[in-house]
Design a protein around this motif. Structure first.
Motif, PDB file in Angstrom:
ATOM      1  N   LEU A  93       0.831  -1.202   0.000  1.00 60.52           N
ATOM      2  CA  LEU A  93       0.000   0.000   0.000  1.00 60.52           C
ATOM      3  C   LEU A  93       0.871   1.259   0.000  1.00 60.52           C
ATOM      4  CD1 LEU A  93      -2.836   1.231   0.107  1.00 60.52           C
ATOM      5  CD2 LEU A  93      -2.697   1.077   2.603  1.00 60.52           C
ATOM      6  N   VAL A  94       1.946   1.230   0.737  1.00 58.31           N
ATOM      7  CA  VAL A  94       2.876   2.364   0.762  1.00 58.31           C
ATOM      8  C   VAL A  94       3.483   2.577  -0.624  1.00 58.31           C
ATOM      9  CG1 VAL A  94       5.044   3.221   1.736  1.00 58.31           C
ATOM     10  CG2 VAL A  94       3.356   2.134   3.225  1.00 58.31           C
ATOM     11  N   ALA A  95       3.913   1.518  -1.277  1.00 60.33           N
ATOM     12  CA  ALA A  95       4.506   1.640  -2.619  1.00 60.33           C
ATOM     13  C   ALA A  95       3.496   2.165  -3.628  1.00 60.33           C
ATOM     14  CB  ALA A  95       5.052   0.293  -3.075  1.00 60.33           C
ATOM     15  N   ILE A  96       2.269   1.722  -3.534  1.00 59.63           N
ATOM     16  CA  ILE A  96       1.232   2.199  -4.455  1.00 59.63           C
ATOM     17  C   ILE A  96       0.987   3.685  -4.247  1.00 59.63           C
ATOM     18  CG2 ILE A  96      -1.247   2.062  -4.993  1.00 59.63           C
ATOM     19  CD1 ILE A  96      -0.976  -0.980  -4.388  1.00 59.63           C
ATOM     20  N   PHE A  97       0.947   4.119  -3.002  1.00 60.31           N
ATOM     21  CA  PHE A  97       0.735   5.543  -2.725  1.00 60.31           C
ATOM     22  C   PHE A  97       1.882   6.385  -3.284  1.00 60.31           C
ATOM     23  CE2 PHE A  97       1.340   9.334  -0.156  1.00 60.31           C
ATOM     24  CZ  PHE A  97       0.124   9.975  -0.405  1.00 60.31           C
ATOM     25  N   ILE A  98       3.111   5.939  -3.080  1.00 62.49           N
ATOM     26  CA  ILE A  98       4.263   6.689  -3.595  1.00 62.49           C
ATOM     27  C   ILE A  98       4.207   6.785  -5.116  1.00 62.49           C
ATOM     28  CG2 ILE A  98       6.782   6.638  -3.887  1.00 62.49           C
ATOM     29  CD1 ILE A  98       6.887   5.451  -1.016  1.00 62.49           C
ATOM     30  N   SER A  99       3.914   5.685  -5.780  1.00 61.14           N
ATOM     31  CA  SER A  99       3.831   5.703  -7.242  1.00 61.14           C
ATOM     32  C   SER A  99       2.700   6.604  -7.713  1.00 61.14           C
ATOM     33  CB  SER A  99       3.632   4.292  -7.780  1.00 61.14           C
ATOM     34  OG  SER A  99       4.783   3.534  -7.552  1.00 61.14           O
ATOM     35  N   TRP A 100       1.569   6.564  -7.028  1.00 60.92           N
ATOM     36  CA  TRP A 100       0.452   7.438  -7.394  1.00 60.92           C
ATOM     37  C   TRP A 100       0.872   8.899  -7.252  1.00 60.92           C
ATOM     38  CZ3 TRP A 100      -1.787  11.054  -4.186  1.00 60.92           C
ATOM     39  CH2 TRP A 100      -2.875  11.734  -4.729  1.00 60.92           C
ATOM     40  N   TRP A 101       1.536   9.227  -6.149  1.00 63.80           N
ATOM     41  CA  TRP A 101       1.952  10.595  -5.909  1.00 63.80           C
ATOM     42  C   TRP A 101       2.901  11.077  -7.004  1.00 63.80           C
ATOM     43  CZ3 TRP A 101       6.700  12.876  -4.921  1.00 63.80           C
ATOM     44  CH2 TRP A 101       6.651  14.217  -4.515  1.00 63.80           C
ATOM     45  N   VAL A 102       3.873  10.242  -7.368  1.00 67.32           N
ATOM     46  CA  VAL A 102       4.828  10.621  -8.414  1.00 67.32           C
ATOM     47  C   VAL A 102       4.108  10.804  -9.744  1.00 67.32           C
ATOM     48  CG1 VAL A 102       6.769   9.781  -9.805  1.00 67.32           C
ATOM     49  CG2 VAL A 102       6.848   9.614  -7.313  1.00 67.32           C
ATOM     50  N   PHE A 103       3.262   9.851 -10.099  1.00 73.39           N
ATOM     51  CA  PHE A 103       2.531   9.946 -11.365  1.00 73.39           C
ATOM     52  C   PHE A 103       1.661  11.199 -11.399  1.00 73.39           C
ATOM     53  CE2 PHE A 103      -0.887   8.962 -14.339  1.00 73.39           C
ATOM     54  CZ  PHE A 103      -0.155   8.542 -15.435  1.00 73.39           C
ATOM     55  N   HIS A 104       0.961  11.450 -10.307  1.00 72.98           N
ATOM     56  CA  HIS A 104       0.095  12.627 -10.209  1.00 72.98           C
ATOM     57  C   HIS A 104       0.911  13.909 -10.332  1.00 72.98           C
ATOM     58  CE1 HIS A 104      -3.350  15.022  -9.039  1.00 72.98           C
ATOM     59  NE2 HIS A 104      -2.636  15.583  -8.084  1.00 72.98           N
ATOM     60  N   ARG A 105       2.029  13.955  -9.659  1.00 72.04           N
ATOM     61  CA  ARG A 105       2.881  15.141  -9.708  1.00 72.04           C
ATOM     62  C   ARG A 105       3.438  15.388 -11.114  1.00 72.04           C
ATOM     63  NH1 ARG A 105       6.169  18.483  -5.984  1.00 72.04           N
ATOM     64  NH2 ARG A 105       7.945  19.132  -7.226  1.00 72.04           N
ATOM     65  N   LEU A 106       3.837  14.330 -11.770  1.00 69.16           N
ATOM     66  CA  LEU A 106       4.395  14.469 -13.120  1.00 69.16           C
ATOM     67  C   LEU A 106       3.355  14.946 -14.133  1.00 69.16           C
ATOM     68  CD1 LEU A 106       6.662  11.305 -13.406  1.00 69.16           C
ATOM     69  CD2 LEU A 106       7.389  13.689 -13.146  1.00 69.16           C
ATOM     70  N   HIS A 107       2.139  14.501 -13.964  1.00 78.55           N
ATOM     71  CA  HIS A 107       1.115  14.833 -14.951  1.00 78.55           C
ATOM     72  C   HIS A 107       0.255  16.025 -14.570  1.00 78.55           C
ATOM     73  CE1 HIS A 107       2.380  10.869 -16.261  1.00 78.55           C
ATOM     74  NE2 HIS A 107       2.081  11.325 -17.454  1.00 78.55           N
ATOM     75  N   ARG A 108       0.398  16.501 -13.355  1.00 75.55           N
ATOM     76  CA  ARG A 108      -0.367  17.663 -12.913  1.00 75.55           C
ATOM     77  C   ARG A 108       0.291  18.953 -13.377  1.00 75.55           C
ATOM     78  NH1 ARG A 108      -0.789  19.184  -6.780  1.00 75.55           N
ATOM     79  NH2 ARG A 108       1.299  19.767  -7.338  1.00 75.55           N
ATOM     80  N   SER A 109       1.582  19.009 -13.262  1.00 74.61           N
ATOM     81  CA  SER A 109       2.259  20.235 -13.662  1.00 74.61           C
ATOM     82  C   SER A 109       3.124  19.948 -14.878  1.00 74.61           C
ATOM     83  CB  SER A 109       3.110  20.776 -12.513  1.00 74.61           C
ATOM     84  OG  SER A 109       4.410  20.292 -12.571  1.00 74.61           O
ATOM     85  N   GLY A 110       3.020  20.774 -15.857  1.00 76.48           N
ATOM     86  CA  GLY A 110       3.789  20.594 -17.074  1.00 76.48           C
ATOM     87  C   GLY A 110       5.168  21.209 -16.984  1.00 76.48           C
TER      88      GLY A 110
END
Length: 187
Positions: free
Chosen positions: A24-41
Motif C-alpha cells: 500500500l505504501v509503494a502504491i501511494f508513492i507511485s500514485w503521488w509521483v505519477f500525479h505530480r508528473l502529470h499535474r504540472s507541465g
C-alpha cells in the motif's frame, strides 16, 4: 485483512496482512509521483527521470520487504506451527485480491504497451507480483479451509509462503537492478 488475520492461525494469512500493508505504501508513492508528473507541465526531463526512478525503487523495495517479511514469518513458524482457525474471510479477501490485482496487472500491461511510462511499467510489475502472490495465498488458504488437520496442509501453508517470499525477493531485486542501471548521471 487484519480482522481475517485475527481469526486464523495461518502463516500465509499473517504474511498476506504484512505484504498488503507494505505494498500500500509503494502504491501511494507511485500514485503521488505519477500525479505530480502529470499535474504540472513544468517538470524538467531530469526531474521526471529522478521521480520515476524513485517510484520504481520504492516499488522494488516494497516487493523485497514483503519477501523478507514473508520469509521471516515462515521460518519462525517452521518447527512448531499448525494451521487452523477460521480462514474463510481471508480466503474471500485473497480471491477478491486475485481478481482485482489481475485486472490492474492487465490494465497496466495495456497502458505500458500503448504509451510507455516508467511509473506505469513499475506498477505493471508490482501488480504482476501481487496477482501471483494472491494466487499462492488463495491456494494455501483453500487447503487450510478444506482440510486443516491434514498433515500436508501444514506444508502447503508454509511452503506456499516460502515460494511467495522467494518470488517477491527475486522481483524486488530484479526491479531495483533495472532502475539502478537506468540511473542518469548528473553533470
Amino acid at each position: 485483512t487484519g480482522i481475517a488475520l485475527l481469526t486464523s492461525h495461518s502463516t500465509t494469512q499473517l504474511a498476506d496482512f504484512l505484504r498488503r500493508g507494505v505494498e500500500l505504501v509503494a502504491i501511494f508513492i507511485s500514485w503521488w509521483v505519477f500525479h505530480r508528473l502529470h499535474r504540472s507541465g513544468t517538470v524538467t526531463d531530469s526531474r521526471q527521470a529522478q521521480l520515476e526512478r524513485a517510484a520504481g525503487l520504492s516499488t522494488a523495495g516494497a516487493m523485497a520487504c514483503s519477501g523478507v517479511i514473508l520469509l521471516g514469518v515462515t521460518l519462525s513458524r517452521w518447527s512448531s506451527f499448525e494451521p487452523g482457525g477460521n480462514v474463510l474471510s481471508g480466503l474471500v479477501i485473497a480471491v477478491l485480491g486475485l481478481l482485482t490485482n489481475g485486472w490492474f496487472w492487465r490494465r497496466y500491461t495495456v497502458l505500458t504497451h500503448e504509451h510507455y511510462s516508467a511509473v506505469i511499467a513499475a506498477q505493471q510489475q508490482l501488480y504482476w507480483a501481487k496477482t501471483t502472490v494472491d494466487l499462492c495465498v488463495t491456494t494455501a488458504l483453500s487447503a487450510v479451509a478444506i482440510a486443516p488437520t491434514h498433515p500436508l496442509t501444514r506444508y502447503i501453508d508454509l511452503l506456499g509462503s516460502m515460494m511467495v517470499a522467494g518470488y517477491l525477493l527475486w522481483s524486488g531485486f530484479r526491479t531495483a537492478r533495472q532502475y539502478q542501471s537506468n540511473r542518469q548521471v548528473e553533470p
